[in-house]
Design a protein around this motif. Structure first.
Motif, PDB file in Angstrom:
ATOM      1  N   GLN A 162     -32.474  38.872 -31.990  1.00  0.00           N
ATOM      2  CA  GLN A 162     -33.078  38.702 -33.013  1.00  0.00           C
ATOM      3  C   GLN A 162     -33.170  37.169 -33.285  1.00  0.00           C
ATOM      4  O   GLN A 162     -34.497  36.701 -33.855  1.00  0.00           O
ATOM      5  CB  GLN A 162     -32.617  39.421 -34.362  1.00  0.00           C
ATOM      6  N   GLU A 163     -32.349  36.340 -33.237  1.00  0.00           N
ATOM      7  CA  GLU A 163     -32.283  34.963 -33.235  1.00  0.00           C
ATOM      8  C   GLU A 163     -32.185  34.174 -32.007  1.00  0.00           C
ATOM      9  O   GLU A 163     -31.361  34.742 -31.152  1.00  0.00           O
ATOM     10  CB  GLU A 163     -31.119  34.442 -34.458  1.00  0.00           C
ATOM     11  N   PRO A 164     -32.394  33.121 -31.864  1.00  0.00           N
ATOM     12  CA  PRO A 164     -32.295  32.320 -30.921  1.00  0.00           C
ATOM     13  C   PRO A 164     -30.921  32.025 -30.117  1.00  0.00           C
ATOM     14  O   PRO A 164     -30.573  32.241 -29.078  1.00  0.00           O
ATOM     15  CB  PRO A 164     -32.944  31.031 -31.051  1.00  0.00           C
ATOM     16  N   ARG A 165     -30.072  31.560 -31.204  1.00  0.00           N
ATOM     17  CA  ARG A 165     -28.700  31.079 -30.827  1.00  0.00           C
ATOM     18  C   ARG A 165     -27.787  32.453 -30.337  1.00  0.00           C
ATOM     19  O   ARG A 165     -26.818  32.156 -29.226  1.00  0.00           O
ATOM     20  CB  ARG A 165     -27.921  30.338 -31.570  1.00  0.00           C
ATOM     21  N   PRO A 166     -27.790  33.561 -30.813  1.00  0.00           N
ATOM     22  CA  PRO A 166     -26.501  34.560 -30.476  1.00  0.00           C
ATOM     23  C   PRO A 166     -26.636  34.646 -29.095  1.00  0.00           C
ATOM     24  O   PRO A 166     -25.439  34.794 -28.395  1.00  0.00           O
ATOM     25  CB  PRO A 166     -27.154  35.714 -31.333  1.00  0.00           C
ATOM     26  N   PRO A 167     -27.801  35.104 -28.396  1.00  0.00           N
ATOM     27  CA  PRO A 167     -27.639  35.187 -26.827  1.00  0.00           C
ATOM     28  C   PRO A 167     -26.814  34.178 -26.094  1.00  0.00           C
ATOM     29  O   PRO A 167     -26.115  34.482 -24.997  1.00  0.00           O
ATOM     30  CB  PRO A 167     -28.838  35.403 -26.330  1.00  0.00           C
ATOM     31  N   TYR A 168     -27.184  33.026 -26.411  1.00  0.00           N
ATOM     32  CA  TYR A 168     -26.388  31.977 -25.664  1.00  0.00           C
ATOM     33  C   TYR A 168     -24.817  31.914 -25.828  1.00  0.00           C
ATOM     34  O   TYR A 168     -24.019  31.958 -24.822  1.00  0.00           O
ATOM     35  CB  TYR A 168     -26.725  30.603 -26.285  1.00  0.00           C
TER      36      TYR A 168
ATOM     37  N   ALA B 294     -23.102  26.643 -19.001  1.00  0.00           N
ATOM     38  CA  ALA B 294     -23.735  25.112 -19.827  1.00  0.00           C
ATOM     39  C   ALA B 294     -24.997  25.789 -20.338  1.00  0.00           C
ATOM     40  O   ALA B 294     -25.725  26.745 -19.899  1.00  0.00           O
ATOM     41  CB  ALA B 294     -23.932  24.168 -19.018  1.00  0.00           C
ATOM     42  N   ARG B 295     -25.307  25.202 -21.586  1.00  0.00           N
ATOM     43  CA  ARG B 295     -26.654  25.835 -22.110  1.00  0.00           C
ATOM     44  C   ARG B 295     -27.840  25.587 -21.309  1.00  0.00           C
ATOM     45  O   ARG B 295     -28.630  26.652 -21.248  1.00  0.00           O
ATOM     46  CB  ARG B 295     -26.913  24.739 -23.394  1.00  0.00           C
ATOM     47  N   ASP B 296     -28.002  24.718 -20.573  1.00  0.00           N
ATOM     48  CA  ASP B 296     -29.094  24.543 -19.770  1.00  0.00           C
ATOM     49  C   ASP B 296     -29.307  25.530 -18.800  1.00  0.00           C
ATOM     50  O   ASP B 296     -30.445  25.592 -18.098  1.00  0.00           O
ATOM     51  CB  ASP B 296     -29.143  23.167 -19.002  1.00  0.00           C
ATOM     52  N   ASP B 297     -28.252  26.219 -18.252  1.00  0.00           N
ATOM     53  CA  ASP B 297     -28.195  27.170 -17.373  1.00  0.00           C
ATOM     54  C   ASP B 297     -29.071  28.273 -17.837  1.00  0.00           C
ATOM     55  O   ASP B 297     -29.857  28.972 -17.269  1.00  0.00           O
ATOM     56  CB  ASP B 297     -26.666  27.860 -16.908  1.00  0.00           C
TER      57      ASP B 297
ATOM     58  N   TRP C 137     -32.017  25.901 -28.785  1.00  0.00           N
ATOM     59  CA  TRP C 137     -31.566  27.359 -28.166  1.00  0.00           C
ATOM     60  C   TRP C 137     -32.834  28.019 -27.715  1.00  0.00           C
ATOM     61  O   TRP C 137     -32.915  29.154 -27.587  1.00  0.00           O
ATOM     62  CB  TRP C 137     -31.042  28.227 -29.239  1.00  0.00           C
ATOM     63  N   SER C 138     -33.602  26.972 -27.102  1.00  0.00           N
ATOM     64  CA  SER C 138     -34.922  27.610 -26.440  1.00  0.00           C
ATOM     65  C   SER C 138     -36.112  28.141 -27.133  1.00  0.00           C
ATOM     66  O   SER C 138     -37.151  28.322 -26.478  1.00  0.00           O
ATOM     67  CB  SER C 138     -34.374  28.661 -25.178  1.00  0.00           C
ATOM     68  N   PHE C 139     -35.978  28.388 -28.323  1.00  0.00           N
ATOM     69  CA  PHE C 139     -36.972  28.919 -29.208  1.00  0.00           C
ATOM     70  C   PHE C 139     -36.791  28.528 -30.677  1.00  0.00           C
ATOM     71  O   PHE C 139     -35.852  28.483 -31.064  1.00  0.00           O
ATOM     72  CB  PHE C 139     -36.989  30.514 -29.232  1.00  0.00           C
ATOM     73  N   PRO C 140     -38.086  28.047 -31.307  1.00  0.00           N
ATOM     74  CA  PRO C 140     -37.925  28.012 -32.680  1.00  0.00           C
ATOM     75  C   PRO C 140     -37.971  29.097 -33.407  1.00  0.00           C
ATOM     76  O   PRO C 140     -37.929  30.090 -33.049  1.00  0.00           O
ATOM     77  CB  PRO C 140     -39.638  26.957 -32.737  1.00  0.00           C
ATOM     78  N   ARG C 141     -37.709  28.977 -34.713  1.00  0.00           N
ATOM     79  CA  ARG C 141     -37.667  30.202 -35.621  1.00  0.00           C
ATOM     80  C   ARG C 141     -38.965  30.991 -35.462  1.00  0.00           C
ATOM     81  O   ARG C 141     -39.090  32.225 -35.787  1.00  0.00           O
ATOM     82  CB  ARG C 141     -37.375  29.679 -36.951  1.00  0.00           C
TER      83      ARG C 141
END
Length: 348
Positions: free
Chosen positions: A38-44, A55-58, A166-170
């Protein structure tokens, strides 16, 4: 008959939470049958908890390449899925998604709306704010929320990644998928579910996927039958890993909406019944949790100042702070890489 701890360890093994896996983010996302997003950061953070050397870039690179997509899938909610899984399972979910659209806006004729949306999205991705405004020009007598919801449920869309942390804006843009959709089978869905969450009941599979009618599907497959702690029949894939309940389970920090917490109708294999209300809020937000000895032992959140990041813990089970420190500081450093200092703090 499997004990509660047996079920716990089997699920943790399949969710890559007994030991971090080697491999790629796409392999992790496939193994756990998608991560709620639902939000960009949790899947990371969900991938970080499951993949060694991540790593984040992966993950960002896999999203940019289209190997992994962020899209509306299981239960009509946003998930990260491999592009191959999205292509195979999204058509299978269409009756569920269509039903949600019809139930919410029964008077809407979706056909012309979907045709218009497809035409607009073929030009470039749009945010839903942009898309609703454009559709409102063509359908001025239709509620703009109905227009947006119909498109979200009835048109297979994927979010367009950006260079945000985190790859996506809000307010991310949605576009048409770059893969050809092909309808998978309910049997393939059940196999993928049990590989990620088994052993499990029919109710578990239906709760996770949002689909009904899986009893006949699962009964007709060549699956193992085992008994759960309460005597209920559970299904499993032949030869799937089922570690002994005494296998050690490391401390793990899971993000908001993590797939582990949402994968079963009966979640007692992960979280005690008396703590469920402390994890899921009244507005259906699922808080970030941490596991001790394989079970949810509390929730956590991050508080930031200009230079310091603090991991605030609200425990359900008394746990020495020293036990949580190594993993807690590591997830904090990953989530807040620009902080100058890090600390853990018990607040509950």
């Amino acid at each position: 008959m499997l004990s509660l701890r047996d079920l716990n360890r089997a699920t943790l093994a399949r969710q890559l939470l007994l030991e971090r896996a080697d491999g790629t983010p796409a392999e992790v996302v496939r193994a756990v049958a998608g991560l709620q997003a639902q939000e960009p950061r949790p899947p990371y953070l969900g991938v970080w908890s499951r993949l060694a050397g991540f790593a984040r870039d992966d993950l960002h690179g896999a999203l940019v390449k289209g190997e992994i997509v962020r899209a509306t899938t299981w239960r009509g909610t946003l998930h990260l899925m491999t592009a191959a899984d999205f292509a195979g399972f999204r058509p299978l979910l269409q009756p569920l998604l269509s039903g949600a659209a019809t139930q919410r806006f029964p008077d809407l004729d979706p056909g012309p709306v979907i045709e218009a949306a497809d035409r607009l999205l073929a030009v470039r991705p749009h945010t839903f704010n942009e898309l609703r405004a454009l559709l409102q020009e063509e359908f001025p007598d239709v509620n703009d929320r109905a227009l947006g919801f119909a498109v979200r449920m009835l048109t297979p869309l994927v979010m367009a990644p950006t260079e945000d942390r985190w790859s996506f804006p809000r307010d991310a843009a949605f576009g048409l998928p770059g893969v050809e959709l092909r309808e998978g089978t309910p049997e393939a869905l059940v196999e993928r579910y049990l590989a990620a969450f088994g052993p499990a009941s029919v109710a578990d599979a239906q709760t996770w996927s949002g689909l009904k009618g899986l009893k006949a599907v699962m009964s007709g497959m060549e699956l193992e039958r085992v008994k759960g702690p309460d005597g209920r029949e559970l299904f499993d894939l032949p030869g799937a890993p089922r570690p002994d309940g005494d296998v050690p389970a490391p401390v793990r920090f899971l993000p908001d909406f993590d797939t582990l917490v949402l994968g079963h109708a009966d979640r007692s294999r992960i979280i005690a019944d008396e703590h469920k209300g402390e994890v899921t809020t009244k507005n259906l937000r699922v808080r970030a949790t941490y596991l001790v000895d394989g079970f949810v032992a509390g929730t956590w959140q991050i508080k930031r100042t200009a230079r310091k990041a603090t991991l605030q813990l609200t425990p359900f089970v008394d746990t020495p702070l020293k036990t949580l420190e190594e993993e807690g500081l590591a997830v904090l450093a990953f989530a807040e890489p620009d902080a100058a200092s890090f600390a853990l703090e018990v607040v509950g």
